[in-house]
Scaffold this active site. Structure first.
Site, PDB file in Angstrom:
ATOM      1  N   LYS A 126      41.035 -19.683  61.315  1.00 23.65           N
ATOM      2  CA  LYS A 126      40.815 -18.884  60.100  1.00 23.65           C
ATOM      3  C   LYS A 126      41.120 -19.773  58.914  1.00 23.65           C
ATOM      4  O   LYS A 126      41.900 -20.719  59.019  1.00 23.65           O
ATOM      5  CB  LYS A 126      41.770 -17.683  60.092  1.00 23.65           C
ATOM      6  CG  LYS A 126      41.335 -16.568  59.171  1.00 23.65           C
ATOM      7  CD  LYS A 126      40.407 -15.621  59.888  1.00 23.65           C
ATOM      8  CE  LYS A 126      39.850 -14.564  58.997  1.00 23.65           C
ATOM      9  NZ  LYS A 126      39.139 -13.526  59.779  1.00 23.65           N
ATOM     10  N   ASP A 166      34.757 -13.387  55.498  1.00 24.66           N
ATOM     11  CA  ASP A 166      35.837 -12.402  55.649  1.00 24.66           C
ATOM     12  C   ASP A 166      35.960 -11.779  54.246  1.00 24.66           C
ATOM     13  O   ASP A 166      34.993 -11.830  53.469  1.00 24.66           O
ATOM     14  CB  ASP A 166      37.148 -13.078  56.126  1.00 24.66           C
ATOM     15  CG  ASP A 166      38.189 -12.069  56.589  1.00 24.66           C
ATOM     16  OD1 ASP A 166      38.098 -11.592  57.725  1.00 24.66           O
ATOM     17  OD2 ASP A 166      39.108 -11.723  55.807  1.00 24.66           O
TER      18      ASP A 166
HETATM   19  P1  NDP Z   1      34.856  -7.358  51.844  1.00 17.08           P
HETATM   20  O1  NDP Z   1      35.366  -8.363  50.886  1.00 17.08           O
HETATM   21  O2  NDP Z   1      33.395  -7.184  52.031  1.00 17.08           O
HETATM   22  O3  NDP Z   1      35.479  -5.922  51.492  1.00 17.08           O
HETATM   23  C1  NDP Z   1      36.847  -5.722  51.434  1.00 17.08           C
HETATM   24  C2  NDP Z   1      37.119  -4.286  51.054  1.00 17.08           C
HETATM   25  O4  NDP Z   1      38.512  -4.023  51.187  1.00 17.08           O
HETATM   26  C3  NDP Z   1      36.783  -3.983  49.603  1.00 17.08           C
HETATM   27  O5  NDP Z   1      36.464  -2.630  49.457  1.00 17.08           O
HETATM   28  C4  NDP Z   1      38.102  -4.331  48.899  1.00 17.08           C
HETATM   29  O6  NDP Z   1      38.277  -3.696  47.645  1.00 17.08           O
HETATM   30  C5  NDP Z   1      39.112  -3.809  49.896  1.00 17.08           C
HETATM   31  N1  NDP Z   1      40.340  -4.590  49.812  1.00 17.08           N
HETATM   32  C6  NDP Z   1      40.477  -5.918  50.040  1.00 17.08           C
HETATM   33  N2  NDP Z   1      41.736  -6.305  49.833  1.00 17.08           N
HETATM   34  C7  NDP Z   1      42.400  -5.203  49.458  1.00 17.08           C
HETATM   35  C8  NDP Z   1      43.752  -4.956  49.110  1.00 17.08           C
HETATM   36  N3  NDP Z   1      44.663  -5.950  49.102  1.00 17.08           N
HETATM   37  N4  NDP Z   1      44.104  -3.676  48.809  1.00 17.08           N
HETATM   38  C9  NDP Z   1      43.173  -2.691  48.811  1.00 17.08           C
HETATM   39  N5  NDP Z   1      41.885  -2.861  49.122  1.00 17.08           N
HETATM   40  C10 NDP Z   1      41.511  -4.098  49.450  1.00 17.08           C
HETATM   41  O7  NDP Z   1      35.565  -7.720  53.244  1.00 17.08           O
HETATM   42  P2  NDP Z   1      35.158  -7.263  54.714  1.00 17.08           P
HETATM   43  O8  NDP Z   1      34.584  -5.896  54.706  1.00 17.08           O
HETATM   44  O9  NDP Z   1      34.426  -8.371  55.334  1.00 17.08           O
HETATM   45  O10 NDP Z   1      36.609  -7.238  55.406  1.00 17.08           O
HETATM   46  C11 NDP Z   1      37.400  -6.065  55.493  1.00 17.08           C
HETATM   47  C12 NDP Z   1      38.392  -6.206  56.634  1.00 17.08           C
HETATM   48  O11 NDP Z   1      37.669  -6.380  57.865  1.00 17.08           O
HETATM   49  C13 NDP Z   1      39.339  -7.397  56.547  1.00 17.08           C
HETATM   50  O12 NDP Z   1      40.574  -7.049  57.131  1.00 17.08           O
HETATM   51  C14 NDP Z   1      38.657  -8.444  57.431  1.00 17.08           C
HETATM   52  O13 NDP Z   1      39.582  -9.387  57.925  1.00 17.08           O
HETATM   53  C15 NDP Z   1      38.122  -7.553  58.530  1.00 17.08           C
HETATM   54  N6  NDP Z   1      37.028  -8.094  59.323  1.00 17.08           N
HETATM   55  C16 NDP Z   1      35.885  -8.571  58.753  1.00 17.08           C
HETATM   56  C17 NDP Z   1      34.854  -9.050  59.530  1.00 17.08           C
HETATM   57  C18 NDP Z   1      33.560  -9.507  58.960  1.00 17.08           C
HETATM   58  O14 NDP Z   1      32.676  -9.863  59.730  1.00 17.08           O
HETATM   59  N7  NDP Z   1      33.375  -9.507  57.633  1.00 17.08           N
HETATM   60  C19 NDP Z   1      34.981  -9.124  60.986  1.00 17.08           C
HETATM   61  C20 NDP Z   1      36.193  -8.530  61.510  1.00 17.08           C
HETATM   62  C21 NDP Z   1      37.168  -8.065  60.678  1.00 17.08           C
HETATM   63  P3  NDP Z   1      38.035  -4.547  46.287  1.00 17.08           P
HETATM   64  O15 NDP Z   1      36.550  -4.744  46.241  1.00 17.08           O
HETATM   65  O16 NDP Z   1      38.587  -3.711  45.222  1.00 17.08           O
HETATM   66  O17 NDP Z   1      38.781  -5.837  46.477  1.00 17.08           O
HETATM   67  O1  2IT Z   2      37.986 -11.354  61.413  1.00 18.27           O
HETATM   68  C1  2IT Z   2      36.883 -11.704  61.894  1.00 18.27           C
HETATM   69  O2  2IT Z   2      36.631 -11.592  63.091  1.00 18.27           O
HETATM   70  C2  2IT Z   2      35.878 -12.236  60.967  1.00 18.27           C
HETATM   71  N1  2IT Z   2      36.113 -12.282  59.772  1.00 18.27           N
HETATM   72  C3  2IT Z   2      34.578 -12.757  61.498  1.00 18.27           C
HETATM   73  C4  2IT Z   2      34.723 -14.165  61.995  1.00 18.27           C
HETATM   74  C5  2IT Z   2      33.444 -14.861  62.384  1.00 18.27           C
HETATM   75  O3  2IT Z   2      33.558 -16.049  62.719  1.00 18.27           O
HETATM   76  O4  2IT Z   2      32.374 -14.266  62.374  1.00 18.27           O
END
Ligand code: NDP
Ligand code: 2IT
Length: 446
Positions: A126, A166
């Site tokens: 990561k 992420d």
């Molecule tokens: P995005 O940046 O697309 O969206 C993040 C969302 O969470 C936004 O709505 C954001 O609000 C909110 N957020 C982020 N940080 C905070 C915080 N500190 N407090 C409150 N709200 C917060 O990210 P993703 O959707 O990609 O990721 C969301 C979660 O999913 C993370 O934990 C990530 O690690 C996990 N994840 C993502 C994957 C992927 O493929 N993208 C795969 C597996 C897990 P705002 O816009 O106001 O910041």
């Molecule tokens: O937390 C996760 O699994 C991710 N942000 C996706 C990682 C990836 O390599 O697609």
């Protein structure tokens, strides 16, 4: 000897003092794994657990860049290369002001088990930066990404370490990062996943985490003779994971009541339908505005500074960030009749919340199992890049469904308790651990 849990954790705490999130993630895994490791002398004697909590390598670097006013800004960049026993390091990049070494070590550690559960040959890593893309122009984001990759390029590669998105890193950022990598190396290859479809990306990768999460929740419901139809779902977040989790819930006949961002949540008692969701996707991905605009447009409630866990629901999907659902939130969910919590985010539920779910015997699916669909389709993007070929939407979606079903089976295999209840947390931890541990045993003391 790994010894007992407290002895093991004491050593980890001393060596990683102050790394709150990392220690939280290790503690959670140790509680299921230590008794298991102690029952297998080969794992215990080879000190697999002591080695698995130690990153193979951590890279920390300066990221200087020029903003639109011509001023110098300085951020910090990281890549944690945690474990490469079953494949090259694989895992996302997070750009958020809260990023620290501890946060990225926790995420890299979780990624090792998650990637193993997918059944694909991917190790865990990561990375990211404390850079905040919010409020920055496209030009500033590009400048930052170019500077970040100017150092990162020497540590990554299609057979070495393959980053992806992420929080704060989506298609736009992956584009700028890829462009700079290609320019420096003079090679077009699969060094990053989450690429645009036109330039080597996979269909369904944008949707994969959210869709996979809902497929996993459906498997849980199915084992209990139930389905998503008519279920009330509470979602946090409004980014990549939340958007496509909501889309899949809606298409399966569930009612999505809430979404949120870091300023608060919207509560739409009539349900967020596909048209309203399209508005949110545009609002967030194109206009890059706040979720409260939804409440103005659709005349519903916006609750500032709060999270949505007090809203009565059947299913809760925390999809924003770590530690966003605490013990009190968990008690409220249980009291209101919620029967299933599946984590789209990484470690969104605090240890106190998880213990409330276990005691109440409700289904709790940890992120390393439930959100593995994203990295799984990243793995499929790598396969397609290696073949110089692209699969259709249905081909990728069907493989994603198969992978989520298989992860569910692994969790059931290792997580079934004496009274028949499935402990998905234990199942995912042991199920993810075994393959990595066996590979580490086979490869000797490295
Ligand atoms: P995005 O940046 O697309 O969206 C993040 C969302 O969470 C936004 O709505 C954001 O609000 C909110 N957020 C982020 N940080 C905070 C915080 N500190 N407090 C409150 N709200 C917060 O990210 P993703 O959707 O990609 O990721 C969301 C979660 O999913 C993370 O934990 C990530 O690690 C996990 N994840 C993502 C994957 C992927 O493929 N993208 C795969 C597996 C897990 P705002 O816009 O106001 O910041
Ligand atoms: O937390 C996760 O699994 C991710 N942000 C996706 C990682 C990836 O390599 O697609």
């Amino acid at each position: 000897m790994t010894g007992d849990i407290s002895q093991f954790l004491e050593k980890v705490r001393t060596r990683n003092a102050g790394e709150k999130e990392f220690l939280q993630a290790v503690t959670e895994v140790a509680e299921s794994i230590v008794p298991f490791v102690n029952s297998v002398p080969e794992y215990r004697d080879a000190k697999i657990l002591e080695r698995i909590v130690e990153p193979e390598r951590v890279i920390i670097f300066r990221v200087p860049w020029l903003n639109d006013k011509g001023e110098v800004e300085v951020n910090r960049g990281f890549r944690v290369q945690m474990n490469s026993s079953i494949g090259p390091y694989k895992g996302g990049l997070r750009f958020h002001p809260s990023v620290t070494l501890s946060v990225l070590k926790f995420l890299a550690f979780e990624q090792v088990f998650k990637n193993s559960l997918t059944g694909l040959p991917m190790g865990g890593g990561k990375g990211g930066s404390d850079f905040d893309p919010k409020g920055r122009s496209d030009n500033e984001v590009m400048k930052f990404c170019q500077s970040f990759m100017t150092e990162l390029y020497r540590h990554v590669g299609a057979d070495i370490d393959i980053p992806a998105g992420d929080i704060g890193v989506g298609k736009r950022e992956i584009g700028y990062l890829f462009g700079q990598y290609k320019r420096i190396k003079g090679e077009f290859n699969g060094v990053l996943t989450g690429k645009g479809y036109e330039w080597g990306g996979s269909l369904i990768r944008p949707e994969a985490t959210g869709y996979g999460l809902v497929y996993f929740a459906e498997e849980i419901l199915k084992t209990n003779g139930d389905s998503l139809v008519g279920k009330k779902v509470v979602i946090s977040g409004s980014g990549n994971v939340a958007q496509y989790a909501a889309e899949k819930c809606i298409s399966r006949g569930a009612m999505v009541l809430t979404m949120s961002d870091s300023e608060g949540f919207i509560y739409d008692p009539s349900g967020i339908d596909q048209e309203k969701l399209d508005y949110i996707i545009r609002l967030k991905n194109v206009e890059r505005k706040r979720i409260k605009e939804y409440a103005n447009k659709y005349k519903c409630e916006f609750v500032p500074g709060e999270r949505p866990w007090g809203i009565k629901c059947d299913i809760a999907l925390p999809n924003a960030t770590q530690n966003e659902l605490d013990g009190n939130d968990a008690m409220l969910l249980v009291k209101n009749g919620c029967t299933c919590v599946a984590e789209g985010a990484n470690m969104p539920c605090t240890p106190e919340a998880v213990s409330v779910f276990h005691k109440a015997r409700i289904f709790y699916a940890p992120g390393k199992a439930a959100n593995a669909g994203g990295v799984a389709v990243s793995g499929l993007e790598m396969s397609q890049n290696s073949q110089r070929y692209s699969w259709t939407r249905d081909e990728v979606d069907n493989k994603l469904k198969d992978i989520m079903r298989e992860i569910h089976k692994i969790c059931v295999r290792y997580g079934r308790e004496k009274d028949g209840h499935i402990n998905y947390e234990k199942g995912a931890n042991i199920g993810g651990f075994v393959k990595v541990a066996d590979a580490m045993l086979a490869q000797g003391v490295v």
